[in-house]
Design a protein around this motif. Structure first.
Motif, PDB file in Angstrom:
ATOM      1  N   GLN A 124      65.759  45.440  32.458  1.00  0.00           N
ATOM      2  CA  GLN A 124      66.788  44.633  31.802  1.00  0.00           C
ATOM      3  C   GLN A 124      67.607  43.796  32.778  1.00  0.00           C
ATOM      4  N   GLY A 125      67.855  44.308  33.976  1.00  0.00           N
ATOM      5  CA  GLY A 125      68.743  43.638  34.919  1.00  0.00           C
ATOM      6  C   GLY A 125      70.187  44.078  34.720  1.00  0.00           C
ATOM      7  N   VAL A 126      71.063  43.575  35.553  1.00  0.00           N
ATOM      8  CA  VAL A 126      72.458  44.011  35.551  1.00  0.00           C
ATOM      9  C   VAL A 126      73.356  42.978  34.871  1.00  0.00           C
ATOM     10  N   ALA A 127      74.486  43.456  34.382  1.00  0.00           N
ATOM     11  CA  ALA A 127      75.447  42.567  33.728  1.00  0.00           C
ATOM     12  C   ALA A 127      76.097  41.616  34.710  1.00  0.00           C
ATOM     13  N   ALA A 128      76.313  42.078  35.936  1.00  0.00           N
ATOM     14  CA  ALA A 128      76.971  41.246  36.943  1.00  0.00           C
ATOM     15  C   ALA A 128      76.507  41.655  38.328  1.00  0.00           C
ATOM     16  N   VAL A 129      76.456  40.670  39.200  1.00  0.00           N
ATOM     17  CA  VAL A 129      76.229  40.911  40.625  1.00  0.00           C
ATOM     18  C   VAL A 129      77.458  40.413  41.367  1.00  0.00           C
ATOM     19  N   TYR A 130      78.027  41.262  42.205  1.00  0.00           N
ATOM     20  CA  TYR A 130      79.153  40.890  43.066  1.00  0.00           C
ATOM     21  C   TYR A 130      78.604  40.716  44.474  1.00  0.00           C
ATOM     22  N   ASP A 131      78.497  39.457  44.905  1.00  0.00           N
ATOM     23  CA  ASP A 131      77.781  39.120  46.133  1.00  0.00           C
ATOM     24  C   ASP A 131      78.713  38.403  47.098  1.00  0.00           C
ATOM     25  N   GLY A 132      79.096  39.104  48.166  1.00  0.00           N
ATOM     26  CA  GLY A 132      79.902  38.507  49.213  1.00  0.00           C
ATOM     27  C   GLY A 132      79.097  38.193  50.459  1.00  0.00           C
ATOM     28  N   VAL A 133      77.781  38.368  50.394  1.00  0.00           N
ATOM     29  CA  VAL A 133      76.915  38.181  51.554  1.00  0.00           C
ATOM     30  C   VAL A 133      76.409  36.750  51.643  1.00  0.00           C
ATOM     31  N   GLY A 134      75.948  36.197  50.515  1.00  0.00           N
ATOM     32  CA  GLY A 134      75.563  34.793  50.501  1.00  0.00           C
ATOM     33  C   GLY A 134      74.091  34.540  50.720  1.00  0.00           C
ATOM     34  N   ALA A 135      73.753  33.814  51.778  1.00  0.00           N
ATOM     35  CA  ALA A 135      72.395  33.297  51.977  1.00  0.00           C
ATOM     36  C   ALA A 135      71.329  34.385  51.925  1.00  0.00           C
ATOM     37  N   ASP A 136      71.569  35.519  52.562  1.00  0.00           N
ATOM     38  CA  ASP A 136      70.545  36.555  52.664  1.00  0.00           C
ATOM     39  C   ASP A 136      70.272  37.271  51.339  1.00  0.00           C
ATOM     40  N   THR A 137      71.211  37.251  50.421  1.00  0.00           N
ATOM     41  CA  THR A 137      71.091  38.045  49.197  1.00  0.00           C
ATOM     42  C   THR A 137      71.033  37.221  47.924  1.00  0.00           C
ATOM     43  N   PHE A 138      71.249  35.920  48.011  1.00  0.00           N
ATOM     44  CA  PHE A 138      71.408  35.112  46.803  1.00  0.00           C
ATOM     45  C   PHE A 138      70.185  35.198  45.888  1.00  0.00           C
ATOM     46  N   GLU A 139      68.992  35.060  46.439  1.00  0.00           N
ATOM     47  CA  GLU A 139      67.786  35.076  45.604  1.00  0.00           C
ATOM     48  C   GLU A 139      67.653  36.402  44.873  1.00  0.00           C
ATOM     49  N   ALA A 140      67.854  37.499  45.583  1.00  0.00           N
ATOM     50  CA  ALA A 140      67.768  38.812  44.942  1.00  0.00           C
ATOM     51  C   ALA A 140      68.850  38.962  43.879  1.00  0.00           C
ATOM     52  N   SER A 141      70.037  38.423  44.148  1.00  0.00           N
ATOM     53  CA  SER A 141      71.126  38.499  43.177  1.00  0.00           C
ATOM     54  C   SER A 141      70.753  37.789  41.887  1.00  0.00           C
ATOM     55  N   LEU A 142      70.243  36.578  42.013  1.00  0.00           N
ATOM     56  CA  LEU A 142      69.878  35.792  40.840  1.00  0.00           C
ATOM     57  C   LEU A 142      68.783  36.493  40.035  1.00  0.00           C
ATOM     58  N   GLN A 143      67.819  37.072  40.730  1.00  0.00           N
ATOM     59  CA  GLN A 143      66.699  37.730  40.054  1.00  0.00           C
ATOM     60  C   GLN A 143      67.057  39.106  39.488  1.00  0.00           C
ATOM     61  N   SER A 144      68.229  39.611  39.825  1.00  0.00           N
ATOM     62  CA  SER A 144      68.638  40.936  39.362  1.00  0.00           C
ATOM     63  C   SER A 144      69.437  40.898  38.062  1.00  0.00           C
ATOM     64  N   LEU A 145      69.798  39.708  37.593  1.00  0.00           N
ATOM     65  CA  LEU A 145      70.679  39.586  36.428  1.00  0.00           C
ATOM     66  C   LEU A 145      69.934  39.803  35.116  1.00  0.00           C
ATOM     67  N   ARG A 146      70.637  40.364  34.175  1.00  0.00           N
ATOM     68  CA  ARG A 146      70.124  40.425  32.811  1.00  0.00           C
ATOM     69  C   ARG A 146      70.342  39.057  32.150  1.00  0.00           C
ATOM     70  N   MET A 147      69.798  38.891  30.967  1.00  0.00           N
ATOM     71  CA  MET A 147      70.028  37.657  30.230  1.00  0.00           C
ATOM     72  C   MET A 147      71.530  37.447  30.041  1.00  0.00           C
TER      73      MET A 147
END
Length: 321
Positions: free
Chosen positions: A205-228
């Motif tokens: 399903q993915g997650v309701a929210a991603v809290y990302d303070g890292v930026g470049a290294d994690t952005f792609e994984a953050s985007l792909q981890s979200l639920r609809m």
């Protein structure tokens, strides 16, 4: 008084330890005797030139101490009052003049170290979990750098609001700390595909929210981890800035939301600043929010503090004491 002065932006070596005259508070300002200062990534951004700042300047946007003098028109804070501030410069010194509108009271039961360790990152965790995406009971959220200063507070606040928390961390020690803070699952992002692990943990399903303070290294994984229709709150760029994003990617990811929030915009009004800071300090005083100090440095050793922070050698909050 002792102070750190930056005359030209650059590496840690540009922070010069020197002695300057004690400043005088003007109208609407207070002079604060500083006891402890928080070290934050925004200090690094301002020192390095990532954020443009007029030079010369004394860095440090978060500190706590007591009121030494007040300027004309200031009635809220008497001399001797215990106070703290965030989002105003001058903290890397023995004393600083700060606009009274940016200063908040520190209640009994909260030390100067706790105040300087909790204010900026605590209010950041507060606005992210209460306003940017208001966590609801039953939500699953992802917190990157879950053992960092902000990460540990994010984990605790999201758990307090009823979320299941997935954290990321790079070492066994950091994963242990994230777990102690309340993270239900911790992913080693150095050896694991984070997005795939999140999908497995959430039944695809993915997650309701991603809290990302890292930026470049994690952005792609953050985007792909979200639920609809999930929310990606990109609140920092510790690993570097994220390249431009095609808005169509938000559609293909499930009509998700991307926001680049800043604490300044969530405490712009005096009433909101007082409310958030009071909530954070109230949780600390009640023992419901643990503030971990990961390192204490002398003011003259500020370069090492910046080096340790940017190299991710630390956990929790770093202080100049």
């Amino acid at each position: 008084m002792r102070a750190i002065v930056i005359e030209e932006q650059g590496g840690p070596e540009v922070m010069r330890f020197t002695h300057t005259d004690t400043p005088e508070p003007g109208p609407g300002e207070v002079l604060i005797d500083i006891e402890a200062r928080g070290v934050n990534f925004i200090d690094v951004y301002q020192r390095s030139g990532t954020y443009s700042v007029s030079t010369p300047f004394t860095p440090g946007v978060e500190a706590a101490g007591s009121v030494a003098a007040v300027g004309p028109g200031v009635t809220e804070f008497p001399v001797g009052a215990r106070v703290a501030w965030a989002m105003a410069p001058g903290g890397y010194a023995d004393q600083a003049v700060v606009p009274a509108q940016r200063v908040v009271p520190v209640p009994d039961g909260v030390t100067a170290e706790q105040a300087s360790a909790a204010l900026l990152q605590g209010m950041t965790a507060h606005y992210l979990t209460h306003s940017t995406y208001a966590v609801q009971p039953g939500d699953t959220v992802l917190v990157h750098a879950a053992a960092g200063g902000t990460g540990l507070l994010l984990v605790q606040m999201a758990k307090a609001r009823g979320a299941t928390v997935i954290g990321t961390a790079s070492t066994e020690e950091k994963r242990r700390l994230a777990g102690e803070a309340g993270a239900d699952e911790i992913i080693d992002y150095t050896t694991t595909d984070v997005a795939q692990a999140v999908r497995e943990l959430t039944g695809s399903q993915g997650v309701a929210a991603v809290y990302d303070g890292v930026g470049a290294d994690t952005f792609e994984a953050s985007l792909q981890s979200l639920r609809m229709r999930g929310v990606l709150a990109l609140f920092g760029q510790a690993s570097g800035a994220v390249p431009p994003v095609d808005p169509q990617r938000l559609n293909s990811a499930g009509s998700v939301f991307l926001t680049r929030p800043s604490l300044a915009h969530y405490v712009a009004a005096r009433a909101e600043l007082l409310e958030r800071s009071a909530d954070v300090f109230g949780l600390v005083a009640a023992g419901r929010l643990e503030v971990r100090v990961g390192g204490r440095y002398a003011l003259s050793d500020v370069a090492r503090a910046h080096e340790d922070l940017t190299a991710r050698r630390t956990t929790g909050k770093l202080l100049l004491t």
